[in-house]
Design a protein around this motif. Structure first.
Motif: not given
Length: 298
Positions: A155, A159, A206-207, A191, A203, A135, A188, A163, A139, A137, A210
């Motif tokens: 970032l 992130n 990055t999500k 994403s 940001y 979790n 997020s 992870a 922003t 992370g 993930v």
């Protein structure tokens, strides 16, 4: 077409699959060894974390602390926060309500050695680990042309790389212990598509990484009985998003966005994580669960 005689119908023992007879004369082809996630016959189908040991990165505050509180409310045996920051008053209050069940381990999730050491400590203390929520992370919301290299690197290091380190460290321990573990990433809604209220191209990137990791790792680790999923929160009220609903045009935006015109309490995300960590989700892997009440804001 001539009618089919009952004499033409073979019993299952004589049917073939991929050209291999299933009769007594020929042995069936063996499937690869897979550790099934299917619960046993005495499984209690209540969605619960009873007897589960769960680690949550970045759980000293914000979304992570909300997840931890809901895990504890759903009978987790022990919840460990792996965080680089010292616990604050909110953490201490929840720990006081859950004596001997809520713990803190100082951990730098950007360091493979640190996260591995933290997981080893949990196993030494509890004898097992059943789930990990990656979790932690950060922003940063600003126009894309204003980001410099150092900000981008920061970032992605926290992130994405962290992870990944957390997931692989947990997976290695699950395999070592023979545990049918669960890994849940915090992704997020950015994403999927831009957050118009608070845009951040890096940001969101990055999500998205993930969320893609979720699908691929789930595919790779299914044979070990390890499930990998993610949750994509929408607007959540934390120290990092305090400014979102303070904007002068917030109420006007909400009129056009639709959905629930408010930020979520972190605990409102907890049910999704509890489900994915529980044996109730034994056939759920490689998926992302969006938890975003302000549907039209994305």
């Amino acid at each position: 077409m001539s009618p089919i005689s009952t004499s033409d119908i073979k019993p299952p023992s004589q049917l073939s699959f991929n050209g291999i007879s299933n009769g007594n004369a020929v042995q069936p082809q063996q499937d690869p060894e897979y550790l099934s996630t299917q619960p046993g016959p005495d499984h209690d189908w209540k969605v619960s974390l009873k007897n589960k040991v769960v680690a949550i990165t970045g759980a000293n505050r914000g979304i992570g602390l909300g997840i931890a509180e809901v895990c504890l409310a759903n009978d987790a045996l022990a919840v460990y926060s792996l965080d680089i920051f010292e616990p604050g008053d909110e953490f201490q209050a929840i720990r006081n309500e859950n004596p001997k069940r809520f713990h803190y381990i100082h951990c730098d999730v950007t360091s493979e050695e640190s996260i591995t050491s933290a997981i080893d400590t949990i196993v030494a203390n509890q004898g097992r680990i059943d789930g990990l929520v990656a979790n932690a992370g950060m922003t940063k919301h600003q126009p894309a042309l204003q980001f410099d290299h150092a900000q981008l690197e920061q970032l992605f290091k926290l992130n994405v790389f962290a992870a990944y380190f957390c997931a692989t460290a947990a997976a290695k321990k699950f395999i070592e212990l023979g545990v049918r573990g669960s890994i849940v990433f915090t992704a997020s809604m950015t994403s999927y598509r831009p957050n118009r209220a608070a845009p951040s191209a890096p940001y969101g990137a990055t999500k998205a990484a993930v969320r893609n990791m979720t699908h691929t790792l789930a595919m790779e680790w299914a044979k070990h009985g390890i499930r990998v999923n993610s949750v994509s929160p929408g607007f959540v009220k934390t120290a990092m998003t305090y400014f979102v609903d303070q904007a002068p045009d917030w109420k006007l935006k909400m009129q056009y966005y639709g959905g629930m015109p408010r930020l979520a309490d972190p605990k409102e995300l907890g049910g999704a994580y509890v489900y994915l960590l529980s044996d109730g989700a034994s056939y759920t892997t490689g998926v992302d669960l969006p938890v975003a009440g302000v549907v039209g804001a994305w």
